[in-house]
Design an enzyme around this catalytic site. Sequence first.
Site, mmCIF file in Angstrom:
data_model
loop_
_atom_site.group_PDB
_atom_site.id
_atom_site.type_symbol
_atom_site.label_atom_id
_atom_site.label_comp_id
_atom_site.label_asym_id
_atom_site.label_seq_id
_atom_site.Cartn_x
_atom_site.Cartn_y
_atom_site.Cartn_z
ATOM 1 C CE1 TYR A 20 -9.938 -0.450 8.169
ATOM 2 C CE2 TYR A 20 -10.607 0.756 10.090
ATOM 3 C CZ TYR A 20 -9.755 0.521 9.120
ATOM 4 O OH TYR A 20 -8.587 1.149 9.254
ATOM 5 C CE LYS A 70 -4.405 3.849 -6.572
ATOM 6 N NZ LYS A 70 -4.980 3.544 -5.161
ATOM 7 C CB SER A 120 -3.858 -2.027 13.780
ATOM 8 O OG SER A 120 -5.229 -2.329 14.139
ATOM 9 C CB SER A 149 1.127 3.617 -4.651
ATOM 10 O OG SER A 149 -0.376 2.716 -4.393
ATOM 11 C CB SER A 150 -2.229 5.656 -1.679
ATOM 12 O OG SER A 150 -3.398 6.502 -1.330
ATOM 13 N N GLY A 151 -1.316 7.572 0.282
ATOM 14 C CA GLY A 151 -1.658 8.075 1.739
ATOM 15 C C GLY A 151 -0.209 7.646 2.847
ATOM 16 C CE LYS A 159 -6.720 -1.899 9.212
ATOM 17 N NZ LYS A 159 -5.746 -1.972 8.533
ATOM 18 N N GLY A 211 0.841 -1.297 0.229
ATOM 19 C CA GLY A 211 -0.053 -0.106 -0.046
ATOM 20 C C GLY A 211 0.936 1.193 0.155
ATOM 21 C CG ASP A 223 -5.377 -8.064 -4.792
ATOM 22 O OD1 ASP A 223 -5.331 -8.186 -3.957
ATOM 23 O OD2 ASP A 223 -6.499 -7.792 -5.480
ATOM 24 N NE ARG A 255 -6.135 -2.997 -5.403
ATOM 25 C CZ ARG A 255 -7.360 -2.746 -4.637
ATOM 26 N NH1 ARG A 255 -8.313 -3.397 -4.862
ATOM 27 N NH2 ARG A 255 -7.422 -1.284 -4.223
#
Length: 399
Positions: free
Chosen positions: A188, A75, A174, A48-50, A192, A46, A97, A71
Site C-alpha cells: 500500500y 453503489k 494518497s 461512490s463511497s467514503g 501511494k 471512487g 474499473d 466499479r
Amino acid sequence: MADPNISFLSLLLLLLPLALLFLLYLIVRPRPTKIPIKNRHVFITGGSSGIGLALAHQAALEGARVSILARSIDKLEKAKNCIQLSTGIDVAVFAADVRDYDAVSKAVEEAGPIDVLVVNQGVFVPEELEKQGLDEVRFMVDVNLIGSFNMIKAALPGMKDRKGRGPGSIALMSSQAGQVGIYGYTAYSASKFGLRGLAEALQQEVIAHDLHVSLIFPPDTDTPGLVEETKKRPPLTSIIAESSGAMKADEVAKKAFNGIKSASFIVPCNFEGLLLSIATAGLSPQRSFIMAFVEVVAAGVIRIAALGFSGIGIQVYTSGMHKTKGPEVLAALFGYLLVSECDRRWILAVNYSAQRTCWRRTSIFDYMIDEWSFRHREAETTLEIISLNFEFRLSILSR
Ligand SMILES: NC(=O)C1=CN([C@@H]2O[C@H](COP(=O)(O)OP(=O)(O)OC[C@H]3O[C@@H](n4cnc5c(N)ncnc54)[C@H](OP(=O)(O)O)[C@@H]3O)[C@@H](O)[C@H]2O)C=CC1
Ligand SMILES: CCCCCCCCCCCCCCCC(=O)[C@@H](N)CO
C-alpha cells in the site's frame, strides 16, 4: 543604557527572519492560485463511497457539475440518490474499473472535458509482506497506481484543451502511509509513494497549461473501506496508524477540497499530517511563501522529532538501545513534546506485538518494556503521559 552590541544583535535577530521571508517570497513560484468550482466539471473516481462520496457532496453543494466513477453500478446509484436527496443536485455516474484503460477513456469521453479531476479510488489490504500474496500486492499497485495513470492519461488531453476556462486541477488521493512507510503497508505504501513521483513529475508537464496538481495525505478516515480494513489489520499497524488519529470522511473531504481550491501541491489533513508534510517536503513544489518559511525554519526540529519517531521504534526495542543514545538525547531535549504521544504508542505497540510474535528482545528490555507498557496503559491524563515519558527517557539515559 542598552549595550549597543546587544541592540545590534536583537536587530539582526529580527532582520534575519524577515530577510529569509523576503528571499522565499522571491523564490516561491507560482503564486497561490484559486481554482474555481462553481459551474465547473468535477470528476471524482471512487466517488461512490467514503472520502470520494463526501467530496462529491461538497462539490455538488458548491455548484459544480459532478461526475463520479467506480466499479459497482449499485453503489454508484445509491450515491447518486443520496446526493440528490441532500442537495437536490443530479450527479452523473460511470461504472468502470480504473484498471481498464478503454473503459475509463470511454467514461471520460461521455462525461465531457474535466476541469477538476480527483483521482481518489483506492484499495488497501494490510499484511506483512512475508505473509501477503503477490496477487494482493499487484492488486493494490494496479488499482492505486496504474489505475491513476489510466485515469489521468484518459483525462489529460481534454483538460489541456480547456482554453479560457481558467485554472484546472488534478488531485490525487494518497495517504499518510504515502509519506512514511508503515508496518503492514509495504504494498500500500509503495503504491501511494508512487503517486508522489507521478504527481511531482506531472506538475512540471502540465503547469504551462495552468493545471495544478494536488496530493492529499489523509490519516485513518472513517469510511466503509476502513471498516473492512480494520477487520484484518495487524494490531501493530493499527497502533501506529492510530498515532495520527482518525478523521471523519467529511472533514477529510473539506481539507482536500480547500487544498484543491488553493492549488496546494501537498495537502495535509491534520496536525500530524502537517508535521509529516514538513518532514517530507523534499523537492516538491510550494506555492505559499509563508508555508515555505515554516518548512525551512521547522525542518531541523522536525527532523529530530522524526528521528525520535523512527528511533524509538521497532529497531530500538528489538535490537538494543545503545545505538540510539544520540537521537534519544536530542529528542529528549528538543523533540520532547512532539514524540511524547508517539513513545506511548510505540511502547504499547512493541510490547503487544512482541507478545504475539515472540520477537527477540534484549534481556533488560523484556523487563523494561513490560513495566513501561504497563504504566503507560494506566496513564490517563496528558500530563501523566508526558511525565511518564520523561521518566522513561531518564531511565534510558541513566542506564
Ligand atoms: N479510509 C482511510 O483510512 C484512508 C483512505 N485513504 C485513501 O482514500 C481513498 C478513498 O478511500 P475510502 O473512501 O476509505 O475508500 P472506500 O473503500 O470507502 O471507497 C473506495 C472507492 O473506490 C472505488 N474503487 C475501488 N476500486 C476501484 C477500481 N478498481 N476502479 C474504480 N473504482 C474503484 C470504490 O467503488 P467500487 O468498489 O464500486 O469500485 C469506492 O467508490 C483511497 O485512495 C484510500 O487509499 C487514505 C488515507 C486513509
Ligand atoms: C515528524 C513526526 C511525525 C509524527 C507523526 C507520525 C504519524 C504516522 C502515522 C501514519 C498513519 C498512516 C495512516 C494511513 C491510513 C491509511 O491509508 C489506511 N487507513 C488505508 O486506507
